[in-house]
Design a protein around this motif. Structure first.
Motif, short mmCIF file in Angstrom:
data_model
loop_
_atom_site.label_atom_id
_atom_site.label_comp_id
_atom_site.label_asym_id
_atom_site.label_seq_id
_atom_site.Cartn_x
_atom_site.Cartn_y
_atom_site.Cartn_z
N ASN A 34 0.96 -1.31 0.06
CA ASN A 34 -0.25 -0.20 -0.49
C ASN A 34 1.30 0.89 -0.47
OD1 ASN A 34 -2.62 1.41 0.13
ND2 ASN A 34 -2.26 1.32 2.41
N GLN A 35 0.62 1.99 -1.20
CA GLN A 35 1.65 3.24 -1.19
C GLN A 35 0.82 4.61 -1.31
OE1 GLN A 35 5.77 2.69 -3.32
NE2 GLN A 35 4.44 0.74 -4.00
N TYR A 36 1.11 5.67 -1.11
CA TYR A 36 1.03 7.10 -1.35
C TYR A 36 1.42 7.20 -3.38
CZ TYR A 36 -0.21 11.55 -1.74
OH TYR A 36 -0.80 12.81 -2.08
N ILE A 37 0.11 7.65 -3.35
CA ILE A 37 0.77 8.12 -5.26
C ILE A 37 0.22 9.04 -5.75
CG2 ILE A 37 0.00 5.00 -5.73
CD1 ILE A 37 -2.98 5.69 -6.97
N GLY A 38 0.21 9.68 -5.07
CA GLY A 38 -0.11 11.34 -5.03
C GLY A 38 -1.33 11.76 -4.68
N SER A 39 -1.53 12.81 -4.80
CA SER A 39 -2.98 13.38 -5.05
C SER A 39 -4.26 12.84 -4.13
CB SER A 39 -4.37 12.96 -6.71
OG SER A 39 -2.95 13.63 -7.51
N GLY A 40 -3.68 12.34 -2.54
CA GLY A 40 -4.71 12.11 -1.93
C GLY A 40 -4.54 10.61 -2.32
N TYR A 41 -3.98 9.60 -2.94
CA TYR A 41 -4.45 8.39 -2.90
C TYR A 41 -3.56 7.39 -2.31
CZ TYR A 41 -7.67 10.63 -6.87
OH TYR A 41 -8.63 11.15 -6.30
N TYR A 42 -3.92 6.76 -1.98
CA TYR A 42 -3.30 5.13 -1.83
C TYR A 42 -3.78 4.06 -2.35
CZ TYR A 42 -1.22 8.53 2.31
OH TYR A 42 -0.23 8.82 3.30
N ARG A 43 -2.58 3.60 -2.86
CA ARG A 43 -3.60 2.09 -3.54
C ARG A 43 -2.28 1.76 -3.04
NH1 ARG A 43 -7.16 4.61 -3.36
NH2 ARG A 43 -9.12 4.91 -5.10
N THR A 44 -2.07 -0.01 -3.73
CA THR A 44 -1.68 -1.29 -3.84
C THR A 44 -0.62 -0.75 -4.75
OG1 THR A 44 -2.73 -2.98 -2.40
CG2 THR A 44 -0.90 -3.69 -3.51
N ALA A 45 0.64 -1.14 -4.77
CA ALA A 45 1.61 -0.46 -6.14
C ALA A 45 3.04 -1.06 -6.35
CB ALA A 45 1.75 0.70 -6.37
N GLY A 46 3.27 -1.56 -7.57
CA GLY A 46 4.87 -2.45 -7.12
C GLY A 46 5.15 -3.69 -8.44
N ARG A 47 5.83 -4.12 -7.81
CA ARG A 47 6.56 -5.53 -8.92
C ARG A 47 5.70 -6.11 -8.58
NH1 ARG A 47 13.25 -5.75 -8.71
NH2 ARG A 47 12.94 -5.45 -5.78
N GLY A 48 5.81 -6.96 -9.10
CA GLY A 48 5.02 -8.56 -9.25
C GLY A 48 3.06 -8.81 -10.14
N CYS A 49 3.17 -9.16 -10.30
CA CYS A 49 2.14 -10.12 -11.44
C CYS A 49 0.94 -10.57 -10.50
CB CYS A 49 2.49 -11.49 -11.88
SG CYS A 49 3.47 -11.48 -13.38
N GLY A 50 1.25 -10.67 -9.44
CA GLY A 50 0.04 -10.12 -8.14
C GLY A 50 -0.27 -9.43 -7.55
#
Length: 250
Positions: free
Chosen positions: A166-182
């Motif tokens: 779970n990462q901060y992706i800007g503009s006030g949003y947090y979402r799951t992001a990063g490497r991996g097909c899963g």
């Protein structure tokens, strides 16, 4: 801008007029064909089911590259000045349709197979542009009227962590992001936040497309940001993550 686009189209037409029988045969065949590859020019085609795209990448002067994707209709061009850190998106003709959009992933795969990268042979400027702009073409909207615009690298980008979470992706949003097909966040393909569509292609060694992970690319992946906002990330953002091996998810 229009003059630059017409110049890019003229390059496509000029190469087409000089094509010999072998090139014409390659262009009419199904699948991928690399028609030219040297220090300043890459030309490749991919055809399937009656649809085809012709990619032409030319370094017209030091670190200035014209990139054209010719579907017959539309023709989509890029003018990229790496000296100034400025890119221009220059579409012409009809909206991109679904059959044309489906040509872009195998086109990118073919280009990457034909242009293997090793530590002793880093990418040339035209090879980098071919990789990154074909990756970018994968997110150009389908069925929508496209308009020209300019994007500037100095406006910057923000890298995110390579580790899925779970990462901060800007503009006030947090979402799951990063490497991996899963690393899907429960939404579509994995590798969320990567400036390149989806994860690795199992038949291709190493990386296909960029390994830059940024906030704008993550927002686009979640439908929270436009493809145009991610333009500078796709073209200019440095690769902050790595991958290796056949079929590796990255």
């Amino acid at each position: 801008m229009r003059k630059l686009f017409l110049c890019a189209v003229s390059l496509v037409l000029a190469v087409g007029c000089s094509s010999g029988p072998e090139q014409q045969q390659a262009q009419s065949a199904e699948g991928f064909a690399l028609l030219q590859h040297d220090a300043t020019t890459i030309e490749a085609t991919y055809s399937s089911g009656g649809a085809s795209v012709r990619a032409l990448v030319v370094e017209t002067s030091k670190d200035v590259v014209e990139v054209t994707y010719d579907f017959g209709d539309p023709v989509i061009g890029f003018h990229i000045d790496y000296n100034q850190g400025v890119g221009q998106f220059m579409p012409s003709g009809s909206p991109l349709d679904a059959a044309q959009a489906q040509l872009l992933t195998p086109l990118l795969e073919g280009i990457m197979k034909a242009l293997p990268q090793t530590p002793d042979a880093p990418r040339t400027r035209v090879e980098t542009a071919a990789e990154r702009q074909t990756s970018f073409m994968q997110i150009v909207p389908v069925g929508e009227a496209l308009t020209a615009y300019e994007y500037v690298s100095e406006r910057g980008w923000t890298h995110i962590s390579c580790t899925c979470g779970n990462q901060y992706i800007g503009s006030g949003y947090y979402r799951t992001a990063g490497r991996g097909c899963g690393c899907t966040g429960g939404s579509g393909q994995g590798c969320k936040g990567r400036c390149g569509q989806g994860c690795g292609i199992t038949s291709t060694p190493g990386c296909v497309g960029t390994t830059a992970y940024t906030q704008d690319c993550a927002k686009h992946d979640y439908g929270l940001g436009s493809f145009s906002a991610a333009s500078d990330d796709y073209t200019f953002a440095s690769n902050n993550c790595s991958c290796s091996g056949v079929g590796t998810c990255y």
